[in-house]
Design a protein around this motif. Structure first.
Motif, short mmCIF file in Angstrom:
data_model
loop_
_atom_site.label_atom_id
_atom_site.label_comp_id
_atom_site.label_asym_id
_atom_site.label_seq_id
_atom_site.Cartn_x
_atom_site.Cartn_y
_atom_site.Cartn_z
N ASN A 1 0.83 -1.20 0.00
CA ASN A 1 0.00 0.00 0.00
C ASN A 1 0.87 1.26 0.00
OD1 ASN A 1 -2.71 1.38 0.42
ND2 ASN A 1 -1.62 2.08 2.24
N PHE A 2 1.95 1.23 0.83
CA PHE A 2 2.90 2.36 0.85
C PHE A 2 3.55 2.55 -0.52
CE2 PHE A 2 7.50 3.15 0.98
CZ PHE A 2 7.52 4.48 1.36
N LYS A 3 3.96 1.45 -1.11
CA LYS A 3 4.63 1.53 -2.42
C LYS A 3 3.70 2.12 -3.48
CE LYS A 3 7.18 -1.18 -5.83
NZ LYS A 3 7.74 -2.50 -6.20
N LYS A 4 2.45 1.67 -3.47
CA LYS A 4 1.49 2.12 -4.48
C LYS A 4 1.07 3.58 -4.29
CE LYS A 4 -3.18 1.21 -6.23
NZ LYS A 4 -4.39 0.35 -6.11
N ASN A 5 0.73 3.94 -3.05
CA ASN A 5 0.11 5.24 -2.79
C ASN A 5 1.07 6.34 -2.38
OD1 ASN A 5 -2.61 4.29 -3.26
ND2 ASN A 5 -2.49 3.26 -1.27
N LYS A 6 2.30 5.98 -1.99
CA LYS A 6 3.26 7.02 -1.59
C LYS A 6 4.52 6.99 -2.47
CE LYS A 6 1.78 7.91 3.12
NZ LYS A 6 2.22 8.09 4.54
N TYR A 7 5.16 5.83 -2.51
CA TYR A 7 6.42 5.77 -3.25
C TYR A 7 6.21 6.02 -4.75
CZ TYR A 7 10.96 4.13 -4.88
OH TYR A 7 12.20 4.07 -5.47
N MET A 8 5.30 5.29 -5.36
CA MET A 8 5.10 5.41 -6.80
C MET A 8 4.56 6.79 -7.20
SD MET A 8 6.37 2.67 -7.81
CE MET A 8 6.03 2.90 -9.56
N GLU A 9 3.87 7.44 -6.28
CA GLU A 9 3.34 8.77 -6.58
C GLU A 9 4.35 9.88 -6.30
OE1 GLU A 9 -0.37 9.40 -4.63
OE2 GLU A 9 -1.40 7.75 -5.66
N ASN A 10 5.47 9.52 -5.65
CA ASN A 10 6.52 10.50 -5.34
C ASN A 10 7.90 9.92 -5.67
OD1 ASN A 10 4.94 12.73 -3.68
ND2 ASN A 10 4.27 10.74 -2.91
N VAL A 11 7.99 9.28 -6.81
CA VAL A 11 9.22 8.60 -7.19
C VAL A 11 10.41 9.56 -7.24
CG1 VAL A 11 10.39 7.33 -9.03
CG2 VAL A 11 8.03 6.77 -8.44
N GLU A 12 10.22 10.74 -7.78
CA GLU A 12 11.31 11.69 -7.90
C GLU A 12 11.85 12.10 -6.53
OE1 GLU A 12 12.29 16.05 -9.95
OE2 GLU A 12 10.32 15.11 -10.22
N HIS A 13 10.94 12.30 -5.57
CA HIS A 13 11.35 12.68 -4.21
C HIS A 13 12.19 11.57 -3.58
CE1 HIS A 13 11.25 14.20 -0.13
NE2 HIS A 13 10.62 13.10 0.29
N PHE A 14 11.76 10.33 -3.71
CA PHE A 14 12.51 9.22 -3.11
C PHE A 14 13.84 8.99 -3.82
CE2 PHE A 14 8.31 8.25 -1.35
CZ PHE A 14 8.65 7.95 -0.03
N GLN A 15 13.90 9.29 -5.12
CA GLN A 15 15.17 9.17 -5.83
C GLN A 15 16.16 10.24 -5.35
OE1 GLN A 15 13.95 9.35 -9.95
NE2 GLN A 15 13.72 7.10 -10.09
N ASN A 16 15.65 11.42 -5.05
CA ASN A 16 16.51 12.47 -4.49
C ASN A 16 17.02 12.08 -3.11
OD1 ASN A 16 16.19 14.12 -6.74
ND2 ASN A 16 14.41 15.19 -5.89
N LEU A 17 16.16 11.45 -2.31
CA LEU A 17 16.59 11.00 -0.98
C LEU A 17 17.65 9.92 -1.07
CD1 LEU A 17 13.21 10.81 1.02
CD2 LEU A 17 15.04 12.51 1.25
N ALA A 18 17.61 9.16 -2.15
CA ALA A 18 18.63 8.11 -2.33
C ALA A 18 20.02 8.72 -2.53
CB ALA A 18 18.27 7.24 -3.54
N ASN A 19 20.07 9.95 -3.03
CA ASN A 19 21.35 10.62 -3.25
C ASN A 19 21.84 11.35 -2.00
OD1 ASN A 19 21.38 9.84 -5.99
ND2 ASN A 19 20.06 11.58 -6.54
N ALA A 20 20.92 11.92 -1.21
CA ALA A 20 21.32 12.67 -0.01
C ALA A 20 20.09 12.98 0.84
CB ALA A 20 22.03 13.96 -0.40
N GLN A 21 20.33 13.25 2.12
CA GLN A 21 19.26 13.68 3.02
C GLN A 21 19.65 15.00 3.67
OE1 GLN A 21 18.72 11.54 6.76
NE2 GLN A 21 20.66 10.44 6.47
N ALA A 22 18.65 15.84 3.90
CA ALA A 22 18.90 17.14 4.53
C ALA A 22 17.76 17.47 5.48
CB ALA A 22 19.05 18.22 3.46
N PRO A 23 17.61 16.67 6.55
CA PRO A 23 16.51 16.91 7.49
C PRO A 23 16.70 18.19 8.28
CG PRO A 23 18.00 15.26 8.37
CD PRO A 23 18.47 15.55 6.97
N LYS A 24 15.59 18.82 8.62
CA LYS A 24 15.62 20.04 9.43
C LYS A 24 15.62 19.73 10.92
CE LYS A 24 15.32 22.80 5.85
NZ LYS A 24 16.49 23.62 5.43
#
Length: 315
Positions: free
Chosen positions: A108-131
């Protein structure tokens, strides 16, 4: 005169076979009975015969009980093995059901969150910048991502028993290792320590005798001993549950002060590059309190007293 090869002494009233004696045993028994009757009369013959009958009947019945008992024990053992097997199968099925549920959640997470925000998760794969760097309790009821809606990449987290921050002088731990990485490498801008209601770690701290032998839990929660001391002084007239609730908040402030014992944290706070915050989640009422450390006023007091600012209450 020749005696018969065998004769029956008793008939089993429960339908068992008659017990037969050999010809030699029959002859000896008849001779013994005849001699006794000559000395003591016919009465002894009758008594002896009845006693012999009773004794042989008892032996016969006890021998019959052996295969019956063995049969019952065997049946009980088979039933017990069957019950154990059924119980093991049930446990295995329950475990499968748990992981089937997790599988459904992941898909369900993969379908409704990951697949709908693929670009965001790909950016996180390169680096993280939490506040945020969040220090929260390991309690299963108080997940910060659920309570405050943190999304992947927004908060670097460490969770431990009672959401405690040990002072710098206590040496290395997983908590200050996470702090060092978050502050010096990820360059987070906010440190947030979140306490909560009904905290078992704080309850253990408040109820722990000073001279009790240490367990892993008690060796850890003793980090909050100053918070316990302040609580007992300020809330001595309250009952134990109320004292625990008081200490749940006091321990957050104690952890915020402990953060300032780390030179690289205080340096950034003094420069305004890093802010320190406290929070308290009451899950019995579903309310949240937030406050921030007033660094300049806290330093001005100079006696380990925490000064708060920017208090908020969400309900």
């Amino acid at each position: 005169m020749a005696s018969p090869s065998s004769f029956a002494l008793s008939r089993d009233p429960f339908g068992s076979k008659s017990l037969a004696l050999s010809s030699n045993s029959s002859t000896e028994l008849q001779g013994a009975t005849l001699r006794a009757s000559r000395i003591f009369g016919c009465k002894l013959k009758s008594e002896r015969t009845e006693q012999t009958h009773l004794r042989l009947f008892t032996v016969s019945r006890s021998r019959q009980g052996l295969p019956l008992k063995a049969s019952r024990d065997h049946a009980s053992m088979i039933q017990e093995l069957g019950n154990n097997k059924l119980e093991n199968v049930t446990k295995a099925e329950d475990a499968c059901d748990l992981f089937d549920d997790l599988k459904d959640r992941f898909l369900n997470f993969k379908k409704n969150k990951y697949m709908e925000n693929v670009e965001h998760f790909q950016n996180l794969a390169n680096a993280q910048a939490p506040k945020f760097m969040v220090i929260a309790c390991a309690d299963s009821r108080v997940c910060p991502s659920n309570i405050l809606g943190f999304q992947p990449g927004e908060a670097f987290m460490i969770r431990n028993v009672a959401n405690l921050v040990p002072p710098f002088e206590n040496g290395p731990s997983e908590t200050n290792a996470a702090l060092e990485f978050a502050v010096n490498t990820l360059k987070v801008e906010n440190l947030l320590v979140i306490g909560h209601s009904c905290c078992g770690g704080i309850r253990a701290l408040m109820g722990m005798p000073d001279d009790e032998s240490a367990s892993f839990i008690k060796s850890w929660v003793i980090v909050g001993k100053n918070a316990r001391t302040k609580t007992k002084a300020a809330a001595s007239s309250l009952n134990f549950d109320q004292q625990c609730k008081h200490c749940e908040k006091e321990s957050v402030n104690h952890s915020l002060l402990n953060l300032l014992t780390y030179p690289w944290i205080e340096e950034k706070v003094a420069k305004g590059e890093l802010s320190i915050h406290g929070g308290y989640y009451d899950f019995t009422q579903c309310t949240f309190e937030k406050w921030s450390l007033n660094y300049s006023e806290t330093k001005k007091n100079g006696n380990g007293t925490f000064v708060a600012k920017d208090k908020m209450f969400w309900c």
